[in-house]
Design a protein around this motif. Structure first.
Motif, PDB file in Angstrom:
ATOM      1  N   PRO A   1       0.822  -1.219   0.000  1.00  0.00           N
ATOM      2  CA  PRO A   1       0.000   0.000   0.000  1.00  0.00           C
ATOM      3  C   PRO A   1       0.849   1.258   0.000  1.00  0.00           C
ATOM      4  O   PRO A   1       1.773   1.403   0.813  1.00  0.00           O
ATOM      5  CB  PRO A   1      -0.799  -0.128   1.307  1.00  0.00           C
ATOM      6  N   GLY A   2       0.564   2.134  -0.936  1.00  0.00           N
ATOM      7  CA  GLY A   2       1.272   3.400  -1.008  1.00  0.00           C
ATOM      8  C   GLY A   2       2.660   3.338  -1.593  1.00  0.00           C
ATOM      9  O   GLY A   2       3.383   4.340  -1.588  1.00  0.00           O
ATOM     10  N   LYS A   3       3.042   2.184  -2.109  1.00  0.00           N
ATOM     11  CA  LYS A   3       4.392   2.039  -2.665  1.00  0.00           C
ATOM     12  C   LYS A   3       4.333   1.618  -4.128  1.00  0.00           C
ATOM     13  O   LYS A   3       3.316   1.152  -4.625  1.00  0.00           O
ATOM     14  CB  LYS A   3       5.185   1.016  -1.846  1.00  0.00           C
ATOM     15  N   ASP A   4       5.451   1.776  -4.796  1.00  0.00           N
ATOM     16  CA  ASP A   4       5.560   1.367  -6.195  1.00  0.00           C
ATOM     17  C   ASP A   4       5.707  -0.154  -6.296  1.00  0.00           C
ATOM     18  O   ASP A   4       6.000  -0.835  -5.306  1.00  0.00           O
ATOM     19  CB  ASP A   4       6.768   2.031  -6.851  1.00  0.00           C
TER      20      ASP A   4
ATOM     21  N   ASP B   1       6.730  -8.197   4.032  1.00  0.00           N
ATOM     22  CA  ASP B   1       6.374  -8.906   2.801  1.00  0.00           C
ATOM     23  C   ASP B   1       4.897  -8.709   2.439  1.00  0.00           C
ATOM     24  O   ASP B   1       4.453  -9.161   1.383  1.00  0.00           O
ATOM     25  CB  ASP B   1       6.655 -10.402   2.939  1.00  0.00           C
ATOM     26  N   THR B   2       4.160  -8.068   3.305  1.00  0.00           N
ATOM     27  CA  THR B   2       2.749  -7.807   3.043  1.00  0.00           C
ATOM     28  C   THR B   2       2.600  -6.944   1.802  1.00  0.00           C
ATOM     29  O   THR B   2       3.181  -5.858   1.706  1.00  0.00           O
ATOM     30  CB  THR B   2       2.108  -7.099   4.251  1.00  0.00           C
ATOM     31  N   ALA B   3       1.837  -7.457   0.839  1.00  0.00           N
ATOM     32  CA  ALA B   3       1.661  -6.750  -0.435  1.00  0.00           C
ATOM     33  C   ALA B   3       0.706  -7.555  -1.311  1.00  0.00           C
ATOM     34  O   ALA B   3       0.352  -8.693  -0.984  1.00  0.00           O
ATOM     35  CB  ALA B   3       3.001  -6.588  -1.150  1.00  0.00           C
ATOM     36  N   VAL B   4       0.333  -6.950  -2.407  1.00  0.00           N
ATOM     37  CA  VAL B   4      -0.340  -7.698  -3.474  1.00  0.00           C
ATOM     38  C   VAL B   4       0.749  -8.181  -4.428  1.00  0.00           C
ATOM     39  O   VAL B   4       1.582  -7.396  -4.871  1.00  0.00           O
ATOM     40  CB  VAL B   4      -1.363  -6.825  -4.213  1.00  0.00           C
TER      41      VAL B   4
END
Length: 123
Positions: free
Chosen positions: A40-43, A89-92
């Motif tokens: 969230p909020g990152k590239d 590591d939380t991300a899509v």
């Protein structure tokens, strides 16, 4: 080529998780494949890539030593095995395919993208 990523979920820090990416269409076995992630909020961040033969791989610094990216050309599948998961590591996570046969670390080198699967790592 159409890609569908799955296997994400909620896990605890230290757990392992295997993401899968199913490809339909041809010719999967000639494409380089990769995994990227976006928190969230990152590239988008490069995670791992593999060449068409499956004998050359690259890993992002954040997952190096904790992850592998095997592929099975007979099944049109590519995987991302992640171990010792961390909250960061939380991300899509997205799988991607490239007409370039080698595995690329560059987001712009990929032509096909899956819909993403969400991974949440709790501390």
């Amino acid at each position: 080529v159409q890609l569908q990523a799955f296997g994400g979920g909620l896990v605890q820090a230290g757990d392992s998780l295997r993401l899968s990416c199913a490809a339909s269409g041809h010719p999967f076995s000639s494409y380089g494949m990769g995994w990227f992630r976006q928190a969230p909020g990152k590239d988008h961040e490069f995670v791992a890539s593999i060449n068409y033969r499956g004998d050359d791989t690259y890993y992002g610094d954040s997952v190096k030593g904790r992850s592998t990216i095997p592929r099975d050309n007979a099944k049109n599948m590519v995987y991302l095995q992640m171990n010792s998961l961390k909250p960061e590591d939380t991300a899509v996570y997205y799988c991607a395919g490239s007409r370039l046969s080698f595995g690329s670390t560059r987001y712009t080198n990929y032509d096909f993208w899956g819909q993403g699967t969400e991974v949440t790592v709790s501390s």
